[in-house]
Design an enzyme around this catalytic site. Structure first.
Site, PDB file in Angstrom:
ATOM      1  N   CYS A 372       0.866  -1.076  -0.058  1.00  0.00           N
ATOM      2  CA  CYS A 372       0.013  -0.126   0.036  1.00  0.00           C
ATOM      3  C   CYS A 372       0.752   1.258   0.118  1.00  0.00           C
ATOM      4  O   CYS A 372       0.329   2.411   0.141  1.00  0.00           O
ATOM      5  CB  CYS A 372      -1.288   0.159   1.287  1.00  0.00           C
TER       6      CYS A 372
HETATM    7  N1  ALA Z   1      -1.207  -0.954   6.077  1.00  0.00           N
HETATM    8  C1  ALA Z   1      -1.395  -2.303   6.018  1.00  0.00           C
HETATM    9  C2  ALA Z   1       0.132  -2.914   5.794  1.00  0.00           C
HETATM   10  O1  ALA Z   1       0.992  -2.208   5.955  1.00  0.00           O
HETATM   11  C3  ALA Z   1      -2.484  -3.121   5.607  1.00  0.00           C
HETATM   12  O2  ALA Z   1       0.098  -4.080   5.402  1.00  0.00           O
END
Ligand code: ALA
Length: 418
Positions: A372
């Site tokens: 992400c």
């Molecule tokens: N932000 C979350 C991760 O780093 C989903 O995996």
């Protein structure tokens, strides 16, 4: 709260592991021990959290802040107690803590809530290490208002430092929004220094606590952030519940992003709407009451273990893996100095998701790819990484299992022969 500076012991961790059904019940596929190292994505839930969430449906199942019968008053009281517990966990008062669906929702609520205060040419400062939750809401709001996104340069460790923030601050800066702990490199910012600089140009300082709330002691007053966003599911709480702290005067002024039942005291056919006081102004519709009960139990549980001890333990496990890997030519570690439980690496010439598939064949769950944080590849010069992220229920065996899998073999093709 237990807050000594030591790490947990193996004996304590062995006892803690028994609190988690996922560690008791899950029999891994084939012959390998189950080793969960994807805690930055989501954490396991202990029995007492499951029981607390379940207790709402079994014993207190009425809507909150609406009913005039005994059960409704009881659930109002329990919901308030849950808010007080969660608020206390981050050093806030219950009136400053909005229950949300999680970190993304909290950050959307701040970005859209502040939208009326942003004009064409205003600047919003982010970093290229931010994950989607702390980038996309601001991108949208910048597009809608004509505000400009400005990136604070990252230092070698991938951290925004006071000197790098100074380079981009100006009288046009209206918001600085940064992760306290970034989700791939585990870089930790000096919140107090950065918030002080933001306030120096009259900008608001928004702190994304998705990775920090589960792993370090948070005191929003001491940090002097204006907003603090976090998710419950990464800190042993249920999914679909999280929080948004805001300084009281800011919550009073800020627009609610969502409208509906429970957040207004009156409205009429002419469109006049009178909002409830914060935090209720931001809680439109029937809330995740079971989730709030569960999150409060998770906060109590984490506090009883001690946040410093949790932080020290996960750093210890991560460092153990790093020490074992650092001399191996074919492995590149991207965050050697991170003081967290996060290790980001690649094995030479192997696509990160293939490496994760190989590790899966050894019973090890890690996340691979961009995590992400889709602006980071240019900075680390790698189109994806493998991320192992530890939590306090991970033990020495987990660290050894990862080291073993990476030092013996490590070629994803081994997965086919495992
Ligand atoms: N932000 C979350 C991760 O780093 C989903 O995996």
């Amino acid at each position: 709260m237990k807050e000594d500076k030591e790490a947990l012991t193996e004996t304590e961790v062995a006892r803690i592991r028994r609190d988690f059904p996922m560690l008791r019940n899950v029999k891994t596929m084939q012959k390998h021990r189950f080793c969960y190292l994807d805690n930055s994505a989501t954490s396991f839930k202990p029995d007492l959290v499951l029981r607390a969430a379940d207790s709402y449906y079994r014993n207190w199942n009425a809507n909150t802040n609406r009913g005039d019968y005994d059960l409704a008053h009881e659930v109002d009281q329990k919901y308030y107690e849950a808010r007080k517990e969660v608020a206390g966990f981050i050093g806030a008062t219950p009136e400053e803590l909005v229950f949300t669906a999680g970190d993304s929702m909290s950050l959307n609520m701040v970005a859209y809530g502040l939208m009326p205060t942003l004009d064409n040419g205003d600047e919003i400062v982010l970093s290229e290490a931010e994950h989607a939750s702390n980038a996309l809401p601001w991108f949208n709001v910048a597009r809608l208002t004509g505000a400009k996104i400005v990136f604070a340069p990252l230092d070698r460790e991938g951290t925004v430092t006071p000197s790098s923030l100074k380079k981009v601050l100006s009288e046009r800066t209206k918001v600085v929004s940064l992760a306290q702990v970034t989700n791939v490199l585990g870089s930790v910012i000096d919140v107090k220094a950065l918030a002080g600089l933001a306030h120096g140009v009259k900008a608001l300082f928004v702190l994304d606590g998705a990775q920090s709330a589960p792993t370090m002691k948070i005191d929003v007053k001491d940090l002097d952030c204006d907003f603090f966003a976090f998710s419950g599911h990464k800190m042993c709480g249920p999914t679909g519940i999280g929080g948004l702290y805001g300084k009281r005067e800011l919550l009073v002024k800020m627009n609610p992003m969502l409208s509906g039942g429970g957040m207004n005291s009156r409205f009429d056919r002419f469109g006049d709407v009178f909002y409830e006081e914060p935090p209720y102004k931001f809680e439109a519709g029937t809330q995740n009451i079971a989730g709030a009960f569960g999150l409060a139990a998770a906060c109590r549980y984490l506090a009883s273990i001690g946040m410093d001890r949790i932080g020290n333990w996960i750093r210890h496990l991560r460092d153990e893996v790093y020490q074992a890997l650092k001399g191996i030519d074919k492995i590149t570690v991207y965050n050697p100095a991170s003081p967290t439980g996060i290790l980001a690496f690649n094995v030479k010439d192997i696509f990160s998701q293939d490496e994760a598939t190989y590790l899966n064949s050894k019973g090890i769950c890690v996340r691979a790819g961009l995590h992400c944080a889709k602006m980071l590849p240019d900075f680390i010069r790698a189109d994806g990484t493998v991320r192992a992220s530890f939590y306090f229920y991970n033990d020495e065996e987990d660290a050894k299992q990862l080291i073993g899998a990476l030092t013996k073999g490590g070629d994803f093709l081994d997965a086919y022969f495992a």
